[in-house]
Scaffold this motif. Structure first.
Motif, short mmCIF file in Angstrom:
data_model
loop_
_atom_site.label_atom_id
_atom_site.label_comp_id
_atom_site.label_asym_id
_atom_site.label_seq_id
_atom_site.Cartn_x
_atom_site.Cartn_y
_atom_site.Cartn_z
N ASP A 132 0.83 -1.21 0.00
CA ASP A 132 0.00 0.00 0.00
C ASP A 132 0.86 1.26 0.00
O ASP A 132 0.52 2.27 -0.62
N SER B 66 -7.60 0.84 -3.22
CA SER B 66 -7.26 -0.13 -2.18
C SER B 66 -8.48 -0.31 -1.28
O SER B 66 -9.36 0.57 -1.23
N PRO B 67 -8.58 -1.42 -0.55
CA PRO B 67 -9.72 -1.60 0.37
C PRO B 67 -9.86 -0.46 1.37
O PRO B 67 -10.97 -0.03 1.67
N LEU C 63 -13.16 -2.77 -6.99
CA LEU C 63 -12.29 -3.66 -6.23
C LEU C 63 -12.41 -5.09 -6.75
O LEU C 63 -13.45 -5.50 -7.27
N ASP D 255 -10.73 -8.08 -2.25
CA ASP D 255 -10.61 -6.75 -1.64
C ASP D 255 -11.99 -6.17 -1.32
O ASP D 255 -12.18 -5.50 -0.31
N ARG D 256 -12.96 -6.44 -2.20
CA ARG D 256 -14.31 -5.93 -1.97
C ARG D 256 -14.91 -6.53 -0.70
O ARG D 256 -15.51 -5.83 0.11
N ARG E 131 -13.24 -7.72 1.83
CA ARG E 131 -12.51 -7.18 2.97
C ARG E 131 -12.98 -5.77 3.31
O ARG E 131 -13.18 -5.42 4.47
N ALA E 132 -13.18 -4.94 2.27
CA ALA E 132 -13.62 -3.57 2.49
C ALA E 132 -15.02 -3.53 3.10
O ALA E 132 -15.30 -2.75 4.01
#
Length: 257
Positions: free
Chosen positions: A5, A76-77, A111, A115-116, A118-119
């Motif tokens: 990141d 990013s998430p 995402l 990642d989606r 996780r977000a």
């Protein structure tokens, strides 16, 4: 922030800085790491093929080649969560809230599946007090028309009711939208008064776009934001200089309406 990141964030900072570049100290302060860490990360990016150049001498720093300065289309998430939190915190009746909700969906859609998920999980673990609309809100149609007038630089015809309940019809040129004391205002050049005026959005009963475009006015004509307010995006360092007279004109007054 993990290293992956951080490398992405360094590239983003340099992309936004364009030819002005950023020093290792500026990058370290922005990402809250040491100067040594930044230099090590920049070296890793250069070895991986990123076109980052070092400018020697006083005031020098790192510059990302213009050929690599196109904005990315991925998030990013943590950035997706930040967008969701910011939008959820908007008070009811805020300008561009409808578009904000659509933007939030697009950010999450951009995402990858992992990642989606996780977000969404992290966003569901952030609780805060739901904003309440303690003051009257602008009508949704009025708000959308005002938004379009500001975006397209179109003269706006409004029906307005002042604090005494007197109704008037005005032709105005929107300059900005401001939130003060829990209320939203349209700050515009009023053609009838030949001056900047602050109009409470909830007192605008009718709003219609006219076909006439107007040249955008400098925000400095309104003055600086009050001490408890700030622009959504900060002005650039080389923005207009405000004179003391302009500073005194900021904020709603008895003559606002």
């Amino acid at each position: 922030m993990n290293r992956t990141d951080r490398l992405y964030a360094i590239t983003e900072e340099l992309r936004r800085a364009a030819r002005a570049g950023r020093t290792s100290g500026q990058l370290a302060a922005a990402l809250e790491v040491s100067d040594r860490t930044i230099k090590r990360d920049v070296s890793a990016l250069q070895q991986a093929g990123s076109p980052i150049w070092a400018q020697p001498g006083p005031g020098g720093g790192y510059v990302l080649d213009a050929s690599a300065s196109l904005p990315p289309v991925n998030f990013s998430p943590s950035q997706a969560v930040a967008v969701a939190v910011a939008l959820a915190a908007l008070p009811p009746g805020s300008p561009f809230a409808v578009d904000g909700a659509a933007a939030r969906g697009k950010v999450f859609d951009a995402l990858g599946p992992g990642d989606r998920e996780r977000a969404r999980d992290v966003a569901g673990r952030i609780w805060f007090e739901t904003p309440t609309g303690a003051h009257p809100r602008a009508e949704r149609r009025v708000l959308r028309v005002v938004e379009q007038a500001l975006l397209l630089h179109l003269v706006l015809a409004i029906g307005y009711r002042d604090s005494a309940g007197r109704g008037t019809h005005r032709a105005v040129e929107p300059v900005l939208l401001a939130r003060r004391d829990g209320r939203w205002f349209l700050v515009a050049w009023c053609r009838d008064r030949a001056a900047i005026r602050w109009f409470r959005l909830d007192r605008i009963g009718q709003a219609d776009l006219m076909r006439e475009h107007y040249p955008p006015r400098d925000v400095a004509e309104v003055g600086t934001p009050p001490a408890d307010a700030a622009p959504v995006l900060a002005p650039t360092d080389d923005g207009p200089t405000l004179t003391p007279d302009r500073l005194r004109r900021g904020g709603p007054t008895e003559r606002s309406c």
